[in-house]
Design a protein around this motif. Structure first.
Motif, PDB file in Angstrom:
ATOM      1  N   LYS A  59      43.694 -13.775  21.530  1.00  0.00           N
ATOM      2  CA  LYS A  59      42.556 -12.841  21.492  1.00  0.00           C
ATOM      3  C   LYS A  59      41.468 -13.423  22.397  1.00  0.00           C
ATOM      4  N   GLY A  60      41.723 -13.309  23.702  1.00  0.00           N
ATOM      5  CA  GLY A  60      40.912 -14.012  24.690  1.00  0.00           C
ATOM      6  C   GLY A  60      39.458 -13.592  24.763  1.00  0.00           C
ATOM      7  N   HIS A  61      39.129 -12.421  24.213  1.00  0.00           N
ATOM      8  CA  HIS A  61      37.724 -12.002  24.232  1.00  0.00           C
ATOM      9  C   HIS A  61      36.849 -12.920  23.379  1.00  0.00           C
ATOM     10  N   ALA A  62      37.469 -13.743  22.534  1.00  0.00           N
ATOM     11  CA  ALA A  62      36.715 -14.713  21.732  1.00  0.00           C
ATOM     12  C   ALA A  62      36.594 -16.042  22.468  1.00  0.00           C
ATOM     13  N   ALA A  63      36.521 -15.995  23.791  1.00  0.00           N
ATOM     14  CA  ALA A  63      36.417 -17.204  24.605  1.00  0.00           C
ATOM     15  C   ALA A  63      35.217 -18.053  24.214  1.00  0.00           C
ATOM     16  N   ALA A  64      34.134 -17.425  23.789  1.00  0.00           N
ATOM     17  CA  ALA A  64      32.947 -18.186  23.383  1.00  0.00           C
ATOM     18  C   ALA A  64      33.289 -19.170  22.271  1.00  0.00           C
ATOM     19  N   ALA A  65      34.187 -18.771  21.373  1.00  0.00           N
ATOM     20  CA  ALA A  65      34.611 -19.663  20.290  1.00  0.00           C
ATOM     21  C   ALA A  65      35.454 -20.805  20.833  1.00  0.00           C
ATOM     22  N   LEU A  66      36.350 -20.503  21.762  1.00  0.00           N
ATOM     23  CA  LEU A  66      37.193 -21.541  22.344  1.00  0.00           C
ATOM     24  C   LEU A  66      36.350 -22.573  23.088  1.00  0.00           C
ATOM     25  N   TYR A  67      35.440 -22.115  23.906  1.00  0.00           N
ATOM     26  CA  TYR A  67      34.578 -23.039  24.651  1.00  0.00           C
ATOM     27  C   TYR A  67      33.743 -23.892  23.694  1.00  0.00           C
ATOM     28  N   SER A  68      33.230 -23.260  22.654  1.00  0.00           N
ATOM     29  CA  SER A  68      32.383 -23.981  21.692  1.00  0.00           C
ATOM     30  C   SER A  68      33.190 -25.012  20.923  1.00  0.00           C
ATOM     31  N   TYR A  75      36.167 -32.369  23.732  1.00  0.00           N
ATOM     32  CA  TYR A  75      37.097 -32.155  24.842  1.00  0.00           C
ATOM     33  C   TYR A  75      36.374 -31.692  26.104  1.00  0.00           C
ATOM     34  N   SER A  76      35.132 -31.321  25.960  1.00  0.00           N
ATOM     35  CA  SER A  76      34.311 -30.917  27.092  1.00  0.00           C
ATOM     36  C   SER A  76      32.921 -31.496  26.913  1.00  0.00           C
ATOM     37  N   GLU A  77      32.346 -32.018  27.983  1.00  0.00           N
ATOM     38  CA  GLU A  77      31.012 -32.610  27.915  1.00  0.00           C
ATOM     39  C   GLU A  77      29.919 -31.583  28.197  1.00  0.00           C
ATOM     40  N   ARG A  78      30.309 -30.413  28.657  1.00  0.00           N
ATOM     41  CA  ARG A  78      29.327 -29.416  29.089  1.00  0.00           C
ATOM     42  C   ARG A  78      29.135 -28.363  28.006  1.00  0.00           C
ATOM     43  N   ASN A  79      27.885 -28.138  27.652  1.00  0.00           N
ATOM     44  CA  ASN A  79      27.562 -27.117  26.659  1.00  0.00           C
ATOM     45  C   ASN A  79      27.774 -25.745  27.297  1.00  0.00           C
ATOM     46  N   PRO A  80      28.740 -24.974  26.814  1.00  0.00           N
ATOM     47  CA  PRO A  80      29.040 -23.686  27.456  1.00  0.00           C
ATOM     48  C   PRO A  80      27.884 -22.697  27.400  1.00  0.00           C
ATOM     49  N   ALA A  81      26.987 -22.851  26.426  1.00  0.00           N
ATOM     50  CA  ALA A  81      25.875 -21.917  26.299  1.00  0.00           C
ATOM     51  C   ALA A  81      24.923 -21.987  27.492  1.00  0.00           C
ATOM     52  N   LEU A  82      24.946 -23.105  28.208  1.00  0.00           N
ATOM     53  CA  LEU A  82      24.047 -23.272  29.353  1.00  0.00           C
ATOM     54  C   LEU A  82      24.591 -22.609  30.612  1.00  0.00           C
ATOM     55  N   GLU A  83      25.886 -22.240  30.604  1.00  0.00           N
ATOM     56  CA  GLU A  83      26.502 -21.712  31.817  1.00  0.00           C
ATOM     57  C   GLU A  83      27.245 -20.398  31.623  1.00  0.00           C
ATOM     58  N   TYR A  84      27.512 -20.038  30.399  1.00  0.00           N
ATOM     59  CA  TYR A  84      28.385 -18.893  30.108  1.00  0.00           C
ATOM     60  C   TYR A  84      27.938 -17.626  30.844  1.00  0.00           C
ATOM     61  N   GLY A  85      28.907 -16.999  31.518  1.00  0.00           N
ATOM     62  CA  GLY A  85      28.645 -15.699  32.137  1.00  0.00           C
ATOM     63  C   GLY A  85      27.970 -15.739  33.484  1.00  0.00           C
ATOM     64  N   ARG A  86      27.549 -16.926  33.942  1.00  0.00           N
ATOM     65  CA  ARG A  86      26.910 -17.012  35.256  1.00  0.00           C
ATOM     66  C   ARG A  86      27.941 -16.821  36.358  1.00  0.00           C
ATOM     67  N   SER A  87      27.527 -16.270  37.476  1.00  0.00           N
ATOM     68  CA  SER A  87      28.463 -15.978  38.561  1.00  0.00           C
ATOM     69  C   SER A  87      29.078 -17.234  39.160  1.00  0.00           C
TER      70      SER A  87
END
Length: 266
Positions: A59-68, A75-87
């Protein structure tokens, strides 16, 4: 690996990140992200460390959950909330396989189940003990591909495949029961000669018990969840499928999450 007792605190942190993503310029699929986050945290924590395993968010539309989940688990050092959806960002609205620890890009519903099945069959053919876990939604079960994959796995007797259903009862345009209900879902899954268990998908102890129930057959876990879990204004409502919220709402909802955890710890 993180201990089972530590996962509830990480779940709160991950929900806060999801809320921050919903407050970004693009918003996100917040309802299903909040319902599936506990499943993702448990599954990634248990299976991601072994490269022979593969966890696929179908259910890939829940990508925000996967990134979080990847972020709070380290597993990731980058907070996805700071970059999510940017071009210019890799944090796209559906899982991006260019991000470390994400093997498959998903989005077209049902396809992720097939990717996980392919991984399971390849591991078995290579005499590996690797396990494939597909995490899908109940609305996604309206895609015929999900059932075709189970038919192939049943014929191949793939015992290293686990399918977790984020059974939150709602989809983009309403409740699943009003759109395309599945009668006796447990019996339907069991007809594919797989073991089927039903649990509370927000209870980490029940998740662990369910995954430990795997024997020599494929395993289906029906994880009953609540869409929008953790935010009372959203819980159980199909209308929260996708949302872009205001900053003041994000602050209020995160404070409430923190207070709820504090009260349970008293």
């Amino acid at each position: 690996m993180t201990s089972l007792n530590e996962l509830p605190a990480l779940a709160r942190q991950a929900r806060e990140v999801i809320i921050d993503i919903a407050a970004s310029d693009t918003g996100c699929h917040i309802g299903g992200s909040l319902s599936v986050i506990d499943i993702l945290l448990y599954t990634l924590n248990r299976f991601q460390p072994d490269p022979r395993n593969c966890v696929v968010l179908s259910k890939g539309h829940a990508a925000a959950a996967l990134y979080s989940a990847l972020y709070v688990l380290g597993y990731s050092e980058r907070n996805p909330a700071l970059e999510y959806g940017r071009s210019d960002s890799l944090y796209t609205g559906h899982p991006n396989h260019h991000i470390p620890n994400i093997r498959f890009a998903t989005g077209s519903l049902g396809h992720g189940v097939g990717y996980a099945a392919g991984w399971a069959l390849a591991q078995r053919q290579g005499n590996s003990s690797g396990i494939a876990v597909a995490i899908g939604g109940d609305g996604e079960l309206q895609e015929g591909l999900c059932w075709e994959v189970l038919q192939v796995l049943s014929a191949r007797e793939a015992g290293n495949f686990i399918y977790v259903i984020d059974n939150n009862g709602a989809q983009n345009d309403g409740y699943v029961r009003d759109i395309s209900p599945i009668a006796d879902i447990k019996a339907r899954f069991a007809s594919y000669h797989m073991d089927v268990v039903e649990i509370d998908g927000h209870d980490f102890a029940q998740l662990e018990q369910a995954f430990n129930a795997r024997q020599n057959r494929g395993l289906i876990i029906i994880a009953n969840t609540l869409k929008g879990k953790g935010v009372p204004e959203l819980e159980g409502h199909p209308s929260c499928h996708y949302a872009k919220i205001k900053l003041h709402q994000a602050i209020k909802w995160k404070r409430r999450l923190h207070d709820a955890v504090s009260q349970r710890g008293m």
